[in-house]
Design a protein around this motif. Structure first.
Motif, mmCIF file in Angstrom:
data_model
loop_
_atom_site.group_PDB
_atom_site.id
_atom_site.type_symbol
_atom_site.label_atom_id
_atom_site.label_comp_id
_atom_site.label_asym_id
_atom_site.label_seq_id
_atom_site.Cartn_x
_atom_site.Cartn_y
_atom_site.Cartn_z
ATOM 1 N N ASP A 38 0.787 -1.237 0.000
ATOM 2 C CA ASP A 38 0.000 0.000 0.000
ATOM 3 C C ASP A 38 0.820 1.288 0.000
ATOM 4 O OD1 ASP A 38 0.900 -0.078 2.623
ATOM 5 O OD2 ASP A 38 -1.085 0.095 3.529
ATOM 6 N N ARG A 39 2.152 1.182 0.077
ATOM 7 C CA ARG A 39 2.985 2.377 0.040
ATOM 8 C C ARG A 39 4.447 1.983 -0.106
ATOM 9 N NH1 ARG A 39 1.305 0.902 4.900
ATOM 10 N NH2 ARG A 39 2.511 1.156 6.783
ATOM 11 N N LYS A 40 5.238 2.950 -0.530
ATOM 12 C CA LYS A 40 6.684 2.777 -0.621
ATOM 13 C C LYS A 40 7.322 3.929 0.151
ATOM 14 C CE LYS A 40 8.067 0.803 -4.698
ATOM 15 N NZ LYS A 40 8.307 0.741 -6.162
ATOM 16 N N ASN A 41 8.318 3.613 0.958
ATOM 17 C CA ASN A 41 8.967 4.630 1.770
ATOM 18 C C ASN A 41 10.445 4.744 1.390
ATOM 19 O OD1 ASN A 41 9.971 6.339 3.689
ATOM 20 N ND2 ASN A 41 9.393 5.103 5.452
ATOM 21 N N PRO A 42 10.792 5.796 0.637
ATOM 22 C CA PRO A 42 12.186 5.978 0.248
ATOM 23 C C PRO A 42 13.055 6.507 1.384
ATOM 24 C CG PRO A 42 10.888 7.794 -0.559
ATOM 25 C CD PRO A 42 9.919 6.813 0.059
ATOM 26 N N ASN A 43 12.426 6.967 2.476
ATOM 27 C CA ASN A 43 13.157 7.551 3.602
ATOM 28 C C ASN A 43 13.085 6.678 4.846
ATOM 29 O OD1 ASN A 43 13.817 9.963 2.116
ATOM 30 N ND2 ASN A 43 11.666 10.513 2.342
ATOM 31 N N SER A 44 12.956 5.390 4.667
ATOM 32 C CA SER A 44 12.828 4.450 5.772
ATOM 33 C C SER A 44 14.055 4.468 6.673
ATOM 34 C CB SER A 44 12.630 3.039 5.211
ATOM 35 O OG SER A 44 12.661 2.084 6.231
ATOM 36 N N SER A 45 13.847 4.251 7.956
ATOM 37 C CA SER A 45 14.959 4.061 8.897
ATOM 38 C C SER A 45 15.672 2.743 8.624
ATOM 39 C CB SER A 45 14.436 4.060 10.334
ATOM 40 O OG SER A 45 13.855 5.296 10.641
ATOM 41 N N PHE A 46 15.063 1.910 7.790
ATOM 42 C CA PHE A 46 15.603 0.598 7.454
ATOM 43 C C PHE A 46 15.956 0.537 5.974
ATOM 44 C CE2 PHE A 46 12.999 0.226 11.196
ATOM 45 C CZ PHE A 46 13.829 -0.458 12.063
ATOM 46 N N HIS A 47 16.645 1.565 5.503
ATOM 47 C CA HIS A 47 17.171 1.732 4.139
ATOM 48 C C HIS A 47 16.056 2.096 3.158
ATOM 49 C CE1 HIS A 47 20.368 1.551 1.261
ATOM 50 N NE2 HIS A 47 19.790 0.601 0.556
ATOM 51 N N LEU A 48 15.210 1.145 2.786
ATOM 52 C CA LEU A 48 14.015 1.372 1.970
ATOM 53 C C LEU A 48 12.947 0.438 2.528
ATOM 54 C CD1 LEU A 48 15.481 1.169 -1.667
ATOM 55 C CD2 LEU A 48 14.604 3.243 -0.559
ATOM 56 N N VAL A 100 8.492 -3.991 -7.248
ATOM 57 C CA VAL A 100 7.115 -4.095 -6.750
ATOM 58 C C VAL A 100 6.404 -2.748 -6.829
ATOM 59 C CG1 VAL A 100 5.759 -4.557 -4.664
ATOM 60 C CG2 VAL A 100 7.682 -6.029 -5.250
ATOM 61 N N ASP A 101 5.175 -2.769 -7.285
ATOM 62 C CA ASP A 101 4.351 -1.561 -7.363
ATOM 63 C C ASP A 101 3.336 -1.521 -6.224
ATOM 64 O OD1 ASP A 101 5.498 -0.653 -9.794
ATOM 65 O OD2 ASP A 101 4.198 -2.002 -10.925
ATOM 66 N N VAL A 102 2.921 -0.324 -5.863
ATOM 67 C CA VAL A 102 1.819 -0.167 -4.926
ATOM 68 C C VAL A 102 0.606 -0.845 -5.561
ATOM 69 C CG1 VAL A 102 0.245 1.508 -3.867
ATOM 70 C CG2 VAL A 102 2.719 1.925 -3.878
ATOM 71 N N GLY A 103 -0.134 -1.613 -4.773
ATOM 72 C CA GLY A 103 -1.286 -2.351 -5.256
ATOM 73 C C GLY A 103 -1.004 -3.817 -5.513
ATOM 74 N N THR A 104 0.272 -4.230 -5.450
ATOM 75 C CA THR A 104 0.627 -5.633 -5.657
ATOM 76 C C THR A 104 0.087 -6.479 -4.505
ATOM 77 O OG1 THR A 104 2.653 -5.002 -6.829
ATOM 78 C CG2 THR A 104 2.540 -7.263 -5.985
ATOM 79 N N PRO A 105 -0.638 -7.554 -4.802
ATOM 80 C CA PRO A 105 -1.114 -8.436 -3.733
ATOM 81 C C PRO A 105 0.048 -9.157 -3.047
ATOM 82 C CG PRO A 105 -2.276 -8.869 -5.791
ATOM 83 C CD PRO A 105 -1.139 -7.957 -6.112
ATOM 84 N N ILE A 106 -0.077 -9.347 -1.729
ATOM 85 C CA ILE A 106 0.903 -10.121 -0.972
ATOM 86 C C ILE A 106 0.136 -11.128 -0.117
ATOM 87 C CG2 ILE A 106 1.070 -8.254 0.758
ATOM 88 C CD1 ILE A 106 3.960 -9.292 1.328
ATOM 89 N N LEU A 107 0.517 -12.383 -0.245
ATOM 90 C CA LEU A 107 -0.079 -13.474 0.520
ATOM 91 C C LEU A 107 0.942 -13.965 1.517
ATOM 92 C CD1 LEU A 107 -1.656 -15.367 -2.483
ATOM 93 C CD2 LEU A 107 -2.851 -13.896 -0.857
ATOM 94 N N ILE A 108 0.602 -13.912 2.809
ATOM 95 C CA ILE A 108 1.542 -14.306 3.857
ATOM 96 C C ILE A 108 0.991 -15.551 4.539
ATOM 97 C CG2 ILE A 108 2.773 -13.584 5.932
ATOM 98 C CD1 ILE A 108 2.229 -10.653 5.038
ATOM 99 N N TYR A 109 1.761 -16.636 4.420
ATOM 100 C CA TYR A 109 1.378 -17.926 4.987
ATOM 101 C C TYR A 109 2.202 -18.220 6.234
ATOM 102 C CZ TYR A 109 -0.892 -18.701 0.478
ATOM 103 O OH TYR A 109 -1.684 -18.587 -0.626
ATOM 104 N N PRO A 110 1.639 -19.066 7.136
ATOM 105 C CA PRO A 110 2.405 -19.452 8.339
ATOM 106 C C PRO A 110 3.748 -20.093 7.996
ATOM 107 C CG PRO A 110 0.134 -20.219 8.537
ATOM 108 C CD PRO A 110 0.316 -19.672 7.136
#
Length: 162
Positions: free
Chosen positions: A82-92, A152-162
């Motif tokens: 849902d967003r991209k942060n170019p100024n992240s405290s964790f690089h990107l 990766v673009d904003v709007g890309t689906p992400i599926l997170i499995y256990p």
């Protein structure tokens, strides 16, 4: 003297151009991201084709779905970038749309906040192989987040499995 200053400046400019954290990508579009928490594998896919595979680290409580703020867990389920942060405290970083409506309702039933600000991000230190350490995010190396950020673009689906 002026020639030395000019050459030093040109060399620094060339080196800084090579060290940019912003990369370009012109391959097939990433249509989804699939994450397997237990296996510590993240896949960038174009349809059913794996474009890239990454190892990662998780929150300090890696087992189970994130329920409330501060639990150290990484969410499980279907979300989107849902967003991209170019100024992240964790690089990107690229943001994951946690919490969704179901996450908010489950936390509200407990009288607690679901938390938020879950990302795929780089790292301020080299941890590869150490214990999980994030507050619920998915951490890759800085070089790897540069590639993910470009692909990766904003709007890309992400599926997170256990």
């Amino acid at each position: 003297m002026n020639r030395r200053i000019f050459l030093a400046g040109a060399a620094m400019a060339a080196l800084s151009a090579c060290s940019s954290k912003f990369r370009s990508y012109d391959g097939p579009r990433v249509t989804s991201i699939v994450v397997y928490k237990e296996r510590r594998k993240l896949y960038l896919l174009h349809e059913n084709q794996v474009l890239r595979e990454f190892d990662f680290e998780l929150g300090f409580a890696p087992v189970g779905h994130k329920k409330v703020e501060g639990d150290g867990r990484t969410p499980e389920g279907a979300y989107v970038i849902d967003r991209k942060n170019p100024n992240s405290s964790f690089h990107l970083s690229v943001g994951i749309s946690y919490p969704n409506e179901a996450d908010r309702a489950a936390a509200a039933a407990l009288g607690l906040s679901p938390g938020g600000d879950i990302f795929i991000h780089g790292t301020p230190r080299l941890n590869r192989g150490d214990d999980d350490w994030t507050a619920g995010c998915i951490a890759v190396t800085n070089r790897e987040i540069e590639d993910i950020y470009a692909m990766v673009d904003v709007g890309t689906p992400i599926l997170i499995y256990p």
